[in-house]
Design an enzyme around this catalytic site. Structure first.
Site, PDB file in Angstrom:
ATOM      1  N   TYR A   1      16.805   8.217 -79.884  1.00 35.86           N
ATOM      2  CA  TYR A   1      16.574   6.879 -80.388  1.00 35.86           C
ATOM      3  C   TYR A   1      17.154   6.752 -81.790  1.00 35.86           C
ATOM      4  O   TYR A   1      17.230   7.721 -82.539  1.00 35.86           O
ATOM      5  CB  TYR A   1      15.079   6.537 -80.390  1.00 35.86           C
TER       6      TYR A   1
ATOM      7  N   ASP B   1       6.679   6.039 -84.540  1.00 40.11           N
ATOM      8  CA  ASP B   1       6.615   7.463 -84.874  1.00 40.11           C
ATOM      9  C   ASP B   1       8.049   7.961 -84.944  1.00 40.11           C
ATOM     10  O   ASP B   1       8.536   8.620 -84.030  1.00 40.11           O
ATOM     11  CB  ASP B   1       5.799   8.222 -83.814  1.00 40.11           C
ATOM     12  N   ILE B   2       8.716   7.583 -86.028  1.00 41.58           N
ATOM     13  CA  ILE B   2      10.154   7.828 -86.134  1.00 41.58           C
ATOM     14  C   ILE B   2      10.388   9.134 -86.893  1.00 41.58           C
ATOM     15  O   ILE B   2      10.046   9.254 -88.064  1.00 41.58           O
ATOM     16  CB  ILE B   2      10.860   6.652 -86.851  1.00 41.58           C
ATOM     17  N   GLU B   3      10.946  10.118 -86.174  1.00 39.69           N
ATOM     18  CA  GLU B   3      11.081  11.458 -86.755  1.00 39.69           C
ATOM     19  C   GLU B   3      12.524  11.946 -86.819  1.00 39.69           C
ATOM     20  O   GLU B   3      12.800  13.006 -87.358  1.00 39.69           O
ATOM     21  CB  GLU B   3      10.228  12.454 -85.965  1.00 39.69           C
ATOM     22  N   HIS B   4      13.455  11.210 -86.201  1.00 30.84           N
ATOM     23  CA  HIS B   4      14.864  11.559 -86.365  1.00 30.84           C
ATOM     24  C   HIS B   4      15.728  10.328 -86.101  1.00 30.84           C
ATOM     25  O   HIS B   4      15.192   9.234 -85.949  1.00 30.84           O
ATOM     26  CB  HIS B   4      15.251  12.761 -85.494  1.00 30.84           C
TER      27      HIS B   4
END
Ligand SMILES: *[C@@H]1O[C@H](CO)[C@@H](O)[C@H](O)[C@H]1NC(C)=O
Ligand SMILES: *[C@@H]1O[C@H](CO)[C@@H](O)[C@H](O)[C@H]1NC(C)=O
Ligand SMILES: *[C@@H]1O[C@H](CO)[C@@H](O)[C@H](O)[C@H]1NC(C)=O
Ligand SMILES: *[C@@H]1O[C@H](CO)[C@@H](O)[C@H](O)[C@H]1NC(C)=O
Length: 296
Positions: free
Chosen positions: A108, A148-151
């Site tokens: 994403y 929940d944006i982690e990359h």
């Protein structure tokens, strides 16, 4: 009781409540383990006030979005539409249910402001109050979207949030929630959080040694909690924790440390909303929420 003594009783009770601090709720992530029971069962426990369905883990860059609910169901054969029953059951109990987008694994990213706009239209039509023939979780209308944006890209999450919030109406609010990492500011969500459009922010105080609890040391966590709650303009802020030692790489807090040393301090913030746990599966294994819920 005279009206004066009734009045004084109310005042003293209010003062006592304030000195004890606020009562919070528990937010839980559900969806990444097929052995954690259904969504309806999660809400029937009565332990949780908020549920994030994890995850929509493919979207943006013009991709056709996809949800992944691990062993719960198969989106390709439309079996995840049955989750609508659970969403309705939760909402009937007053539990807010969000779709969490992002997560640790997936593809994403948001490539441009136009891409952000398109993703927001997709989310509205497929999970919120819009309509579409695809609706992966069926007809139920979710309460909001959790980030929940982690990359992926660090840009345009603020544009996505503004677009999503523009669908919010007095008659049906669109909740925006997020799960930034505890180092401040968050690399991915910093600008989005600056929009001040978030209702609930569950900060991940795990897998992040500089700001989490570690072997008896509560100072880093308290300092960062203070920083988050004084810097971020959101309705409520939650302490995000692993529900069991193996639920995360690091940052697990034994229940007795949480209830005796940490909650009494962090609940002093007017923004204190409670605790977020990763995840329903790990909470089933450990009984963590049962051990701490009276103190939250
Ligand atoms: C956004 O959606 C429009 C209309 O479906 C499409 O023409 C355009 O290519 C999309 N843009 C991106 C960046 O995916
Ligand atoms: C992610 O999606 C993009 C666009 O569809 C594609 O080019 C890329 O190979 C994908 N990456 C992974 C790791 O699947
Ligand atoms: C779907 O949404 C469009 C635009 O809001 C509306 O005109 C249409 O009546 C809706 N269709 C259904 C089946 O609800
Ligand atoms: C958010 O706002 C603060 C205070 O105005 C500013 O210092 C910071 O750079 C902003 N962060 C981002 C990522 O835009």
């Amino acid at each position: 009781m005279s009206s004066l003594s009734l009045f004084l009783t109310i005042i003293f009770q209010a003062a006592f409540q304030t000195s004890l601090g606020r009562r919070g709720g528990i937010a839980i992530y559900w969806g990444q383990n097929g052995n954690e029971g259904t969504l309806a069962e999660a809400c029937a426990t009565g332990k949780f006030s908020y549920v994030n369905i994890a995850f929509l883990n493919k979207f943006g860059n013009g991709q056709t979005p996809e949800i992944n609910l691990a062993g719960h169901c198969n989106p390709a054969s439309n079996t995840c539409r049955a989750v609508s029953n659970g969403i309705h059951a939760c909402q009937k109990k007053g539990i807010k249910v969000m779709l969490s987008i992002g997560g640790g694994i997936g593809n994403y990213s948001i490539a441009s402001a136009e891409d952000a706009k398109n993703v927001s239209v997709y989310l509205w039509n497929n999970f919120l109050g819009g309509n579409s023939s695809s609706r992966p979780l069926g007809d139920a209308i979710l309460d909001g979207i959790d980030l929940d944006i982690e990359h992926g890209s660090t840009q345009y999450w603020d544009v996505l949030v503004r677009n999503l919030k523009s669908y919010s109406k007095r008659s049906r609010k669109v909740y925006i929630t997020g799960a930034p990492q505890c180092p401040f500011p968050d690399r991915f969500l910093g600008a989005a959080l600056n929009t001040t459009l978030f209702d609930y922010v569950w900060v991940q105080f795990y897998n992040n040694p500089p700001c989490q609890y570690s072997s008896g040391n509560t100072e880093n966590l308290k300092n960062y909690w203070n920083r988050w709650t004084t810097s971020v303009n959101a309705e409520k802020i939650f302490l995000g924790l692993p529900a069991a030692p193996r639920a995360a790489g690091s940052g697990y807090i034994p229940p007795e440390v949480l209830t005796s040393e940490i909650i009494p301090v962090i609940r002093k913030s007017p923004k204190y909303g409670g605790v977020m746990l990763w995840s329903k599966y790990w909470d089933d294994q450990s009984g963590y929420s049962d051990s701490v819920k009276e103190s939250i």
